[in-house]
Scaffold this active site. Structure first.
Site, PDB file in Angstrom:
ATOM      1  N   GLY A 191       0.789  -1.225   0.000  1.00  0.00           N
ATOM      2  CA  GLY A 191       0.000   0.000   0.000  1.00  0.00           C
ATOM      3  C   GLY A 191       0.820   1.273   0.000  1.00  0.00           C
ATOM      4  O   GLY A 191       0.301   2.352   0.241  1.00  0.00           O
TER       5      GLY A 191
ATOM      6  N   GLY B  28       2.201   2.398  -2.671  1.00  0.00           N
ATOM      7  CA  GLY B  28       2.074   3.004  -3.995  1.00  0.00           C
ATOM      8  C   GLY B  28       2.997   2.429  -5.052  1.00  0.00           C
ATOM      9  O   GLY B  28       3.139   2.993  -6.126  1.00  0.00           O
TER      10      GLY B  28
ATOM     11  N   SER C 113      17.233  -7.257  15.987  1.00  0.00           N
ATOM     12  CA  SER C 113      17.285  -5.846  16.357  1.00  0.00           C
ATOM     13  C   SER C 113      16.765  -5.559  17.770  1.00  0.00           C
ATOM     14  O   SER C 113      16.831  -4.433  18.250  1.00  0.00           O
ATOM     15  CB  SER C 113      16.541  -4.998  15.336  1.00  0.00           C
ATOM     16  OG  SER C 113      15.163  -5.185  15.485  1.00  0.00           O
TER      17      SER C 113
ATOM     18  N   THR D 273       2.805  -0.401  -6.966  1.00  0.00           N
ATOM     19  CA  THR D 273       2.145  -0.833  -8.191  1.00  0.00           C
ATOM     20  C   THR D 273       1.523   0.352  -8.912  1.00  0.00           C
ATOM     21  O   THR D 273       1.621   0.467 -10.128  1.00  0.00           O
ATOM     22  CB  THR D 273       1.032  -1.854  -7.866  1.00  0.00           C
ATOM     23  OG1 THR D 273       1.547  -2.768  -6.940  1.00  0.00           O
ATOM     24  CG2 THR D 273       0.587  -2.560  -9.112  1.00  0.00           C
TER      25      THR D 273
ATOM     26  N   LYS E 105      10.525   2.337  11.797  1.00  0.00           N
ATOM     27  CA  LYS E 105      10.559   2.203  13.260  1.00  0.00           C
ATOM     28  C   LYS E 105      10.396   3.562  13.928  1.00  0.00           C
ATOM     29  O   LYS E 105       9.672   3.709  14.917  1.00  0.00           O
ATOM     30  CB  LYS E 105      11.885   1.568  13.692  1.00  0.00           C
ATOM     31  CG  LYS E 105      11.951   0.080  13.390  1.00  0.00           C
ATOM     32  CD  LYS E 105      13.311  -0.459  13.751  1.00  0.00           C
ATOM     33  CE  LYS E 105      13.357  -1.971  13.545  1.00  0.00           C
ATOM     34  NZ  LYS E 105      14.710  -2.488  13.703  1.00  0.00           N
TER      35      LYS E 105
HETATM   36  P1  ADP Z   1       1.605  -1.422  -3.344  1.00  0.00           P
HETATM   37  O1  ADP Z   1       1.782  -1.845  -4.740  1.00  0.00           O
HETATM   38  O2  ADP Z   1       2.803  -0.716  -2.800  1.00  0.00           O
HETATM   39  O3  ADP Z   1       1.143  -2.493  -2.433  1.00  0.00           O
HETATM   40  P2  ADP Z   1      -0.531   0.136  -4.389  1.00  0.00           P
HETATM   41  O4  ADP Z   1       0.203   0.728  -5.512  1.00  0.00           O
HETATM   42  O5  ADP Z   1      -1.453  -0.984  -4.656  1.00  0.00           O
HETATM   43  O6  ADP Z   1       0.496  -0.316  -3.291  1.00  0.00           O
HETATM   44  O7  ADP Z   1      -1.298   1.296  -3.621  1.00  0.00           O
HETATM   45  C1  ADP Z   1      -2.481   1.115  -2.925  1.00  0.00           C
HETATM   46  C2  ADP Z   1      -3.402   2.274  -3.119  1.00  0.00           C
HETATM   47  O8  ADP Z   1      -2.896   3.452  -2.505  1.00  0.00           O
HETATM   48  C3  ADP Z   1      -3.599   2.647  -4.559  1.00  0.00           C
HETATM   49  O9  ADP Z   1      -4.925   2.924  -4.789  1.00  0.00           O
HETATM   50  C4  ADP Z   1      -2.753   3.899  -4.752  1.00  0.00           C
HETATM   51  O10 ADP Z   1      -3.268   4.715  -5.729  1.00  0.00           O
HETATM   52  C5  ADP Z   1      -2.817   4.551  -3.402  1.00  0.00           C
HETATM   53  N1  ADP Z   1      -1.598   5.299  -3.137  1.00  0.00           N
HETATM   54  C6  ADP Z   1      -0.438   4.802  -2.631  1.00  0.00           C
HETATM   55  N2  ADP Z   1       0.481   5.781  -2.512  1.00  0.00           N
HETATM   56  C7  ADP Z   1      -0.087   6.911  -2.938  1.00  0.00           C
HETATM   57  C8  ADP Z   1       0.364   8.276  -3.052  1.00  0.00           C
HETATM   58  N3  ADP Z   1       1.606   8.631  -2.705  1.00  0.00           N
HETATM   59  N4  ADP Z   1      -0.490   9.175  -3.532  1.00  0.00           N
HETATM   60  C9  ADP Z   1      -1.730   8.812  -3.884  1.00  0.00           C
HETATM   61  N5  ADP Z   1      -2.228   7.578  -3.788  1.00  0.00           N
HETATM   62  C10 ADP Z   1      -1.423   6.619  -3.313  1.00  0.00           C
END
Ligand code: ADP
Length: 752
Positions: A342, A344, A659, A346, A702
Site C-alpha cells: 500500500g 504506492g 534488532s 504498483t 521504526k
Molecule cells: P503497493 O503496490 O505498494 O502495495 P498500491 O500501488 O497498490 O500499493 O497502492 C495502494 C493504493 O494506494 C492505490 O490505490 C494507490 O493509488 C494509493 N496510493 C499509494 N500511494 C499513494 C500516493 N503517494 N499518492 C496517492 N495515492 C497513493
C-alpha cells in the site's frame, strides 16, 4: 515448264504430292494446267524470289501436273531426278540431264520394308488424338519415297540431311535412310510428346487446383456475406496470420498448426487445442511499436497528479526516463520498488505507463512456484497454457508495454524447476529479444518491454535476480502524508467510485486523522483506502435509502459507520517498571513498538521465555544475559537465587530478528539493578557479545512508529545515522535521536 521451289519438303522420284494454291502462288507459280511439265527445285534456304543456281541444290526432280482441284490446288507426280546444269528462274527455264538410279532394291524387299515401316507408323500415330486422321495418310503411302515426302515437312533434321536422301543413287540405301529417319522421327516425337503430355497434365492439374481454390474462395466469400456470424474459423485465422507481421519461425509454426486444424476438422478433440494456440499467437502484437518522444515535464506532471509525495522515487523514475530518451530506447534498467504494502509501488508503475503513453500490464508473481507459470507448458501437456509473461503480452496487445511484475519476493522454488531462473531470462536484455515460451514454441521479442518489479522485502529475492535490478525504496508514509493522500487522492476517488458527489459526503479533517490513527495500522495506505471505501458505501446507503442530503462524518461516528472498534496501538507506558523496556520492530506492514517484560521469581537461576519468540530472538536473550552478567559481576547472586522470566507481549508483531538485542539487554540490566527505565525511551539495535551496538534495517518505519506512539527519545546504532536522511522531517521533529556505539552508552543514560 514450271519451276516449283521447295524448302522443307523433299520430293522424291515415284511419289505423288499435293500443293495448295497458296503454296504455289508463294512459289511464284501463277498459272498451272493439267499435263504441264514441272521441275521440283530443292532450296538451301527459304526464298521465293530471284532464285539462282546458288540457292538450290544441284539435284532436282522432274514431274508433271496430274490434276487441279476446285480450290486451285494441284496434284503432281514426280518422275526422275536430274542434275541441273543451267537454271533461269525468271523465265522458268531449266537445263539438265537425267540422273540415273541404281536400282538395287527388289520389289519384294521394298514391299516388306514399306509394310514394316507403315505398321510402326500406324502404331505410333494411334497414340495421338490426331492419329485417326494421320492413319489415312500413312495407308496412302505406296512406296518408301512417298513416306519420306509425306514425313519430311515434320522431320526435325537439317536440309542437308534431307538432301542426302535425294542425292542417294542406290534405291536400297535410300530406302534404308528413309526408314532410319522415319524411326528417328517417331522416337524423338514420342519422347517429346510424352514429355509434353506429362507437362500438360501437370499444368492442367495446377490450373484445375487454382481454379477450384478460386471457386471455393469465391463461394466462401458469398457464404460469409450471407452469414457473417459463421465466417469459418480457418479462414479467420488465415487472414489473421497473414496480417499479424509474425517473424518467420512463428509464421511457419502457425501455418503448420492451421494445416493440422484443417485436416482435423471441427469434431476432432484436438481442434480446440489448435484453435486456442492460433487464437493466442494471433492476438499477440508482432509488429514493433515506434518509439515515442519522452517529454519529461509531462511525465513529471503525470506522476505528481496521481501520487502525493514520493519525491525520491519520482526523481529516480524521471532519471530513468531521461536515460531512455537519450539512448532512444523503449526500455532501460529494471527498477525494483521495495516497501510495505500500500505504499504506492504498483500504482506508480501504472503512472509510468501513463506518463509514457504506453500500455500497462500487471503480473502477480505471488506464490508462483512452477517454472511453467513463467515460461508456459509444452503443448504436449493436457491443459497446456502460455506462461504469465506471454499472457501479459497478449493482454497488452502491443510490443512495448510497461510490465509490472508484482511481489517478486514471493517467488518460490519447488521441485518443478526454478521460476526465478526463467524470470532472469525474461529480464536479461541480452536474451529477452528471443524469449521462447514453451507453449508458443517460437521466439518473441520482449526487448521493448519496460519492466518494473515490486517486493515487500529484499530478503527472499534470489541474488542473481537482485543483481539485475535497481532497488528503489518506498519507506512508508507518515501520518501527515497519509492525511494528504487521503484528502487529495483516496477520498475523491472513492466518492467518485461510489457515485457520491463532492458536497454530499463530508469527511472532516479530524475524522481523517482518526481513521489513520485509530482504524489503520500500516506503513502504506491500503487499509486506509479500504476504510474510506467502506465509509463511502455507508454514505451511499444513507443518501439513497434514508433520503439524507448531506452526511457529515465526525470522528466519533466512525465506530458506528465502520462497525468496528478502533485498533489499539501500543502506546507509551504510563508507569515505570524495572525490567520493562520499549523496543522497535519492523514488519511487512511497517513499524511498531513492542515491550520486553522481565520478572524475577525465587528459584535457582532458570530462564523462562514466553511470547512465541523466534530462534534469533532467543539467541538475543542468551547474549543479553551473558552481557549483563559480565557488565554487572556484582549481581551474580541475583542470577543464582532467582529464575528470570522474559516475555514479549503483543501477538500481532512477528517476534524474530536481531534488532531487539539492545532492548533485551537493557531490560535485563534494569531488572537485576532494580532501576526502572523511563517510558519516554525506545531503542533498536543488534548487540554483539562484546557489547557493540550493530546496525539494523527499517529505521524510517521504526521511527515513524515511535513518534506515533508518543516516544520522545530513541537510541539507534551509530552506524544507522546515514539512514536518518530517509526519515520524514515531521518525525524527526518529534524525537530526540541518540546514536550509540556500545551497550554501556545506553545503560549509562537510562539506568540512573
Ligand atoms: P503497493 O503496490 O505498494 O502495495 P498500491 O500501488 O497498490 O500499493 O497502492 C495502494 C493504493 O494506494 C492505490 O490505490 C494507490 O493509488 C494509493 N496510493 C499509494 N500511494 C499513494 C500516493 N503517494 N499518492 C496517492 N495515492 C497513493
Amino acid at each position: 515448264m514450271i519451276l516449283i521451289p521447295t524448302y522443307n519438303t523433299v520430293v522424291l522420284p515415284g511419289s505423288k504430292i499435293y500443293f495448295r494454291k497458296e503454296y504455289l502462288q508463294e512459289a511464284g507459280v501463277e498459272k498451272i494446267s493439267v499435263g504441264e511439265k514441272v521441275t521440283f527445285l530443292y532450296l538451301k534456304e527459304p526464298k521465293d524470289k530471284d532464285i539462282t543456281m546458288e540457292d538450290i541444290y544441284p539435284i532436282a526432280v522432274a514431274g508433271q501436273v496430274l490434276s487441279i482441284d476446285d480450290e486451285g490446288g494441284a496434284n503432281l507426280e514426280a518422275f526422275n531426278r536430274i542434275n541441273i546444269e543451267y537454271m533461269d528462274f525468271e523465265n522458268q527455264n531449266v537445263v539438265g540431264v537425267q540422273r540415273p538410279e541404281i536400282d538395287d532394291l527388289d520389289p519384294q524387299s521394298a514391299n516388306t520394308m514399306l509394310i514394316g515401316l507403315r505398321d510402326e507408323l500406324l502404331n505410333y500415330v494411334t497414340k495421338f488424338q490426331w492419329g485417326l486422321m494421320a492413319r489415312g495418310y500413312v495407308l496412302a503411302w505406296k512406296n518408301m519415297n512417298e513416306v519420306m515426302v509425306g514425313l519430311s515437312p515434320f522431320m526435325n533434321i537439317t536440309p542437308e540431311e534431307k538432301y542426302a536422301v535425294l542425292s542417294e543413287d542406290s534405291t536400297k540405301a535410300r530406302a534404308e535412310l528413309i526408314a532410319q529417319y522415319a524411326r528417328e522421327f517417331m522416337a524423338i516425337n514420342e519422347v517429346s510428346e510424352e514429355a509434353k503430355q506429362a507437362q500438360k497434365e501437370l499444368h492442367e492439374k495446377a490450373y484445375r487446383e487454382d481454379a477450384i481454390k478460386k471457386q471455393i474462395n469465391f463461394l466462401q466469400k458469398a457464404l460469409d456475406e450471407m452469414h457473417p456470424e459463421n465466417i469459418s474459423e480457418v479462414r479467420k485465422f488465415e487472414e489473421k496470420i497473414e496480417n499479424s507481421g509474425m517473424n518467420e519461425t512463428a509464421r511457419k509454426e502457425a501455418d503448420n498448426v492451421l494445416n493440422r486444424m484443417k485436416q482435423e476438422g471441427k469434431d476432432s478433440h484436438e481442434y480446440g487445442l489448435l484453435y486456442n494456440y492460433l487464437d493466442f499467437v494471433t492476438s499477440l502484437q508482432w509488429k514493433k511499436e515506434e518509439p515515442k518522444d519522452i517529454e519529461l515535464d509531462n511525465a513529471m506532471e503525470v506522476l505528481d497528479r496521481e501520487h502525493y509525495g514520493l519525491k525520491k522515487v519520482k526523481k529516480r523514475i524521471i532519471e530513468q526516463l531521461a536515460v531512455m530518451s537519450l539512448n532512444k530506447k523503449q526500455s532501460g534498467s529494471i527498477l525494483l520498488f521495495v516497501g510495505a504494502p500500500g505504499t504506492g509501488k504498483t500504482s506508480i508503475g501504472k503512472s509510468i505507463a501513463e506518463a509514457l503513453g504506453r500500455e500497462y500490464v500487471r503480473i502477480s508473481l505471488g506464490g508462483v512456484r512452477d517454472e511453467a507459470d513463467i515460461r508456459g507448458h509444452r503443448r504436449t501437456y493436457i491443459g497446456a497454457m502460455p506462461g504469465r509473461i506471454m499472457d501479459g503480452m497478449k493482454k497488452a496487445a502491443t510490443s512495448n508495454p510497461v510490465m509490472v511484475l508484482d511481489e517478486i519476493d514471493k517467488l518460490a522454488i519447488s521441485y518443478n524447476g526454478d521460476p526465478a531462473s526463467a524470470l532472469l531470462e525474461v529480464l536479461d536484455p541480452e536474451q529477452n529479444n528471443t524469449f521462447t515460451d514453451h507453449y508458443m514454441n517460437v521466439p518473441y521479442d520482449l526487448s521493448d518491454v519496460l519492466f518494473v518489479c515490486t517486493a515487500n522485502s529484499l530478503d527472499t529475492i534470489p541474488g542473481p535476480l537482485l543483481d539485475r535490478m535497481e532497488v528503489i525504496r518506498f519507506t512508508g508514509y507518515t501520518a501527515l502524508e497519509k492525511f494528504s493522500i487521503a484528502k487529495d487522492h483516496l477520498i475523491p476517488k472513492a466518492k467518485k467510485k461510489a457515485g457520491i458527489s463532492e458536497e454530499n459526503l463530508i469527511i472532516e479533517d479530524d475524522t481523517i486523522k482518526a481513521l489513520i490513527n485509530g482504524y489503520t495500522m500500516e506503513a502504506g495506505v491500503r487499509g486506509l483506502k479500504k476504510q474510506i471505501s467502506s465509509l463511502c458505501r455507508y454514505a451511499a446507503v444513507e443518501l439513497v435509502k434514508n433520503n439524507k442530503e448531506i452526511l457529515d462524518v465526525k470522528p466519533e461516528d466512525l465506530q458506528e459507520y465502520l462497525d468496528q472498534r478502533p485498533i489499539r496501538h501500543e502506546g507509551i507506558l504510563e508507569k515505570k517498571h524495572a525490567g520493562v523496556v520499549t523496543g522497535l520492530a519492523w514488519t511487512a506492514v511497517g513499524g511498531e513498538i513492542l515491550f520486553i517484560e522481565t520478572m524475577l521469581t525465587k528459584g535457582k537461576g532458570n530462564i523462562k521465555i514466553t511470547g512465541q519468540l523466534g530462534d534469533v530472538m532467543k539467541e538475543s536473550v542468551d547474549i543479553a544475559l551473558s552481557l549483563v552478567k559480565s557488565i554487572y559481576p556484582e549481581k551474580s547472586e541475583v542470577f543464582e537465587k532467582n529464575d528470570i522470566h522474559i516475555h514479549v507481549p503483543a501477538g500481532a508483531v512477528p517476534k524474530d530478528g536481531p534488532s531487539a538485542g539492545i532492548t533485551m539487554t537493557t531490560a535485563i540490566a534494569s531488572l537485576v539493578n532494580n532501576i526502572p527505565v523511563s517510558p519516554e525511551y525506545a531503542m533498536t539495535g543488534e548487540v554483539s557479545l562484546r557489547g557493540r551496538v550493530m546496525p539494523i534495517g527499517g529505521l524510517p518505519e521504526k521511527l515513524m512508529a515511535a513518534a506515533r506512539a508518543g516516544i520522545k527519545k530513541v537510541f539507534i546504532p551509530e552506524e544507522n545515522k546515514d539512514d536518518l536522511k530517509e526519515v520524514a522531517e515531521e518525525v524527526l521533529n518529534e524525537l530526540e535521536i541518540i546514536p550509540v556505539k556500545k551497550v554501556e552508552d545506553v545503560l549509562g543514560i537510562v539506568l540512573i
